[in-house]
Scaffold this active site. Sequence first.
Site, PDB file in Angstrom:
ATOM      1  N   SER A 195       0.791  -1.236  -0.010  1.00  0.00           N
ATOM      2  CA  SER A 195      -0.117  -0.150  -0.034  1.00  0.00           C
ATOM      3  C   SER A 195       0.767   1.254   0.043  1.00  0.00           C
ATOM      4  O   SER A 195       1.716   1.484  -0.802  1.00  0.00           O
ATOM      5  CB  SER A 195      -1.033   0.023   1.260  1.00  0.00           C
ATOM      6  OG  SER A 195      -2.083   1.010   1.016  1.00  0.00           O
ATOM      7  N   ASP A 229       4.654  24.006  -0.640  1.00  0.00           N
ATOM      8  CA  ASP A 229       6.064  23.756  -1.120  1.00  0.00           C
ATOM      9  C   ASP A 229       6.859  22.295  -0.736  1.00  0.00           C
ATOM     10  O   ASP A 229       7.495  22.036  -0.216  1.00  0.00           O
ATOM     11  CB  ASP A 229       7.036  24.970  -0.450  1.00  0.00           C
ATOM     12  CG  ASP A 229       6.919  24.740   1.006  1.00  0.00           C
ATOM     13  OD1 ASP A 229       5.938  24.356   1.590  1.00  0.00           O
ATOM     14  OD2 ASP A 229       7.721  25.421   1.662  1.00  0.00           O
ATOM     15  N   HIS A 279      -7.321  -5.232  -1.265  1.00  0.00           N
ATOM     16  CA  HIS A 279      -6.151  -4.526  -0.937  1.00  0.00           C
ATOM     17  C   HIS A 279      -5.205  -4.996  -0.182  1.00  0.00           C
ATOM     18  O   HIS A 279      -4.185  -4.912  -0.144  1.00  0.00           O
ATOM     19  CB  HIS A 279      -6.560  -2.940  -0.564  1.00  0.00           C
ATOM     20  CG  HIS A 279      -5.409  -2.142  -0.456  1.00  0.00           C
ATOM     21  ND1 HIS A 279      -4.590  -1.414  -1.545  1.00  0.00           N
ATOM     22  CD2 HIS A 279      -4.958  -1.534   0.898  1.00  0.00           C
ATOM     23  CE1 HIS A 279      -3.773  -0.660  -0.956  1.00  0.00           C
ATOM     24  NE2 HIS A 279      -3.931  -0.747   0.416  1.00  0.00           N
TER      25      HIS A 279
END
Length: 520
Positions: A219, A442, A495
């Site tokens: 994951s 940023d 998953h």
Amino acid sequence: MLLTHALPSRFLKPLIHHSSRILSSSQTTTLLFSFSHSLSLSNPFLSHSRRFNLIPMKAQNPSAVDSSADHVSDDWYSVPEIRLRDHWFTVPLDYSQGFHSSPKISVFAREVVAVGKEEQPLPYLLYLQGGPGFECSRPTESSGWIQKACEEFRVILMDQRGTGLSTPLTVSSMLQFKSADELADFLKHFRADNIVKDAEFIRVRLVPDAGPWTILGQSFGGFCAVTYLSFAPQGLKQALLTGGIPPIGHGCTADSVYKACFEQVINQNDKYYKRYPEDVKIVQELVNYLAEQEGGGVALPSGGILTPRGLQTLGLSGLGSGAGFERMHYMFERVWDPTLVLGAPKRISYYFLSSFEKWSSFDTNPLYALLHESIYCQGSPSKWSANRIRSEVEDKFDAVRAAREGVPVLFTGEMIFPWMFDEIHALKQFKDVAHILAEKKDWPPLYDVHVLNKNKVPVAAAVYYEDLYVNFKLCMETASQIAGIRLWITNEFMHSGLRDGGSKVLDHLLSMLNGKKPLF
């Protein structure tokens, strides 16, 4: 330079250990001097006695020791059929400042081998945990993928910085910061770029001759693995990814992620209600009950509030992991208290409210909520992406309206919303921090597409066709940019296939790289 004056003793605790032999004052002073000039040797913490073993940067023997103060290890201990050894590394908080100038944090890693293989010259495999903000699970026996890995590897389970025993950033520890700005500035160092730098710091001190190792990323750990391939491929022998190929476009890719994920969330809701059609009315009744309460919800045991939109977040785990459908259904079986006294008002059971809170881990792993959207950001803010994209499909996800109109209430998926910092008790005090991080512009790069295009590290990835968390189409777009990657595309697992499939997923990926699975 230290975090804030002297490190609190709980941050030093992983670095000093008890033993049958008491350290001399000079030994203790030598180890601690680099951490804190102001920490007195009379500190009660230092009165504990335990020998610390120090391992050299380029040890030929995995059990060799020396006096390198940035790496401390313990003795071997056992759980059924495997042997374990604990390691602590003192690393820079900010690698750009250099080791000596940056504040320091501790990173913990657990070494795991099969019984009897402690001294064998095995290749190393680093496991990168899913998340963000979760520690590695603690082995209690030799089983599943760990059992398979220990057949041929020396496995390293690293608690990513800020989790587990790696200077844990918890609901309580983060309260030491005096302002939201100060904490946000600290948290910017806890993404995949620095996790990879920690891994490299560990590799050159742990692997004999600082050789390359294999990495296994599950994951979010797979996202970290692609960051590793981008910025430190020289440290890698091979890379294995399970449900973890990230979008790598510049800017913030969160919008594209959530647009794709909402589509899959709708599909998973449809499957859930087809399996448990009786839950349609149960959930509708519960949503109507919550909406009619004063304040739009009911109090949770922790002090938070359960609202209709909060209820929908059960889908985060329930819709996308193995046995998630079943676990969620069994919760709804016990949603109401029984009527024991005639005329008693209807009431949600404590069992359900407690189970709801335990369903998520925001109280124990708050980093997940604080940093989740930032994992998609490079030089651009997320601006609460999931919340913005949800507003575009709110006609489908308005729980109150759905319940009143008699249509199924849809659960949401892996998404963090700003209102969660009002409704979840453990997160309330970090609301301002979350907003600062959501507006941060940023964020440094996490991937280098040019390097990935020229990749020479063998890579094999399990791609789950119906993955709720990591969208199949976006995975394929990124895979096309990683030279030489081999894909195993399957709908056999959710998953959580690495956990659910025993040894099958890891065995399949290793076979793809060792020649047992032919290219065609």
